[in-house]
Design a protein around this motif. Structure first.
Motif, PDB file in Angstrom:
ATOM      1  N   SER A 101      13.378 -89.408 -61.715  1.00  0.00           N
ATOM      2  CA  SER A 101      13.015 -90.054 -62.988  1.00  0.00           C
ATOM      3  C   SER A 101      12.028 -89.198 -63.775  1.00  0.00           C
ATOM      4  N   PHE A 102      11.055 -88.614 -63.075  1.00  0.00           N
ATOM      5  CA  PHE A 102      10.069 -87.764 -63.736  1.00  0.00           C
ATOM      6  C   PHE A 102      10.729 -86.535 -64.358  1.00  0.00           C
ATOM      7  N   ILE A 103      11.673 -85.945 -63.647  1.00  0.00           N
ATOM      8  CA  ILE A 103      12.376 -84.768 -64.183  1.00  0.00           C
ATOM      9  C   ILE A 103      13.226 -85.165 -65.379  1.00  0.00           C
ATOM     10  N   GLN A 104      13.951 -86.271 -65.277  1.00  0.00           N
ATOM     11  CA  GLN A 104      14.807 -86.723 -66.377  1.00  0.00           C
ATOM     12  C   GLN A 104      13.986 -86.997 -67.634  1.00  0.00           C
ATOM     13  N   GLU A 105      12.754 -87.470 -67.462  1.00  0.00           N
ATOM     14  CA  GLU A 105      11.881 -87.812 -68.599  1.00  0.00           C
ATOM     15  C   GLU A 105      10.987 -86.644 -69.017  1.00  0.00           C
ATOM     16  N   ASP A 106      11.155 -85.479 -68.401  1.00  0.00           N
ATOM     17  CA  ASP A 106      10.371 -84.283 -68.718  1.00  0.00           C
ATOM     18  C   ASP A 106       8.866 -84.524 -68.545  1.00  0.00           C
ATOM     19  N   LEU A 107       8.495 -85.110 -67.420  1.00  0.00           N
ATOM     20  CA  LEU A 107       7.097 -85.456 -67.171  1.00  0.00           C
ATOM     21  C   LEU A 107       6.384 -84.525 -66.197  1.00  0.00           C
TER      22      LEU A 107
ATOM     23  N   ASN B 237      21.141 -84.553 -65.045  1.00  0.00           N
ATOM     24  CA  ASN B 237      21.644 -83.885 -66.234  1.00  0.00           C
ATOM     25  C   ASN B 237      20.551 -83.135 -66.981  1.00  0.00           C
ATOM     26  N   ARG B 238      19.450 -82.812 -66.310  1.00  0.00           N
ATOM     27  CA  ARG B 238      18.364 -82.089 -66.966  1.00  0.00           C
ATOM     28  C   ARG B 238      18.058 -80.816 -66.188  1.00  0.00           C
ATOM     29  N   GLN B 239      18.050 -79.731 -66.882  1.00  0.00           N
ATOM     30  CA  GLN B 239      17.692 -78.449 -66.288  1.00  0.00           C
ATOM     31  C   GLN B 239      16.214 -78.191 -66.542  1.00  0.00           C
TER      32      GLN B 239
END
Length: 178
Positions: A122-128, A152-154
């Motif tokens: 979740s943290f990666i998906q939200e760029d946190l 789906n986030r690089q």
């Protein structure tokens, strides 16, 4: 706004990217010869806030401890359900992005994402996540609980440093932002 307060993932992983076995065991970490505490105390002194998922919290509470290990830090546990806060932990089921950005805007030290593949995802998906520090053990588990989930986030990273703790290797990355 305090620009120096970062959200940091600090975690150990097997060489093949697992943070625990399927049955949530970490014994493989203790079977590897490290050096001192493998940098944990040094890192711990840089944070004043810990964030973890409910599964990580539940695992922690099942361990035989005399007292909660993070009593001198603010500790938040993310859960989809509502729970009553304890003396040591505040439970959060708010929007992760808003909650974390509010924390980052307060004065303080770094914020440690302590664990949980679900929470980290979740943290990666939200760029946190601002920094990632992974200590790799010379162990291949073959399966287990993955450090990173498919998403789906690089994230593009910049290497800040490496350290060796006997058989463990620590890689410290900063997340590149556009």
């Amino acid at each position: 706004m305090n620009q120096n307060r970062n959200v940091v993932l600090f975690i150990a992983s097997s060489l093949d990217g697992y943070i625990a076995t399927k049955d949530e065991s970490l014994q493989w970490l203790f079977d590897v010869e490290g050096e001192g505490d493998n940098g944990i105390s040094e890192f711990y002194d840089t944070v004043d806030t810990l964030l973890m998922g409910k599964k990580t919290y539940d695992w922690l509470m099942k361990q035989e401890m005399e007292e909660f290990p993070y009593t001198n830090k603010e500790c938040y546990v993310f859960s989809r359900s509502s729970y009553e806060d304890t003396e040591n932990v505040k439970f959060v089921n708010d929007d992760i992005k808003n909650f974390v950005n509010t924390l980052k805007n307060k004065d303080g030290n770094n914020i440690w994402v302590l664990g949980g593949g679900e929470l980290l995802h979740s943290f990666i998906q939200e760029d946190l996540v601002d920094e990632i520090i992974i200590t790799f053990a010379p162990t291949i588990l073959g399966n287990g609980i993955p450090l990173f989930k498919e998403g789906n986030r690089q994230l593009d990273l910049s290497l800040k440093g490496t350290r060796k703790f006997n058989q463990f290797i620590e890689l410290h990355y900063e997340v590149k932002r556009q």
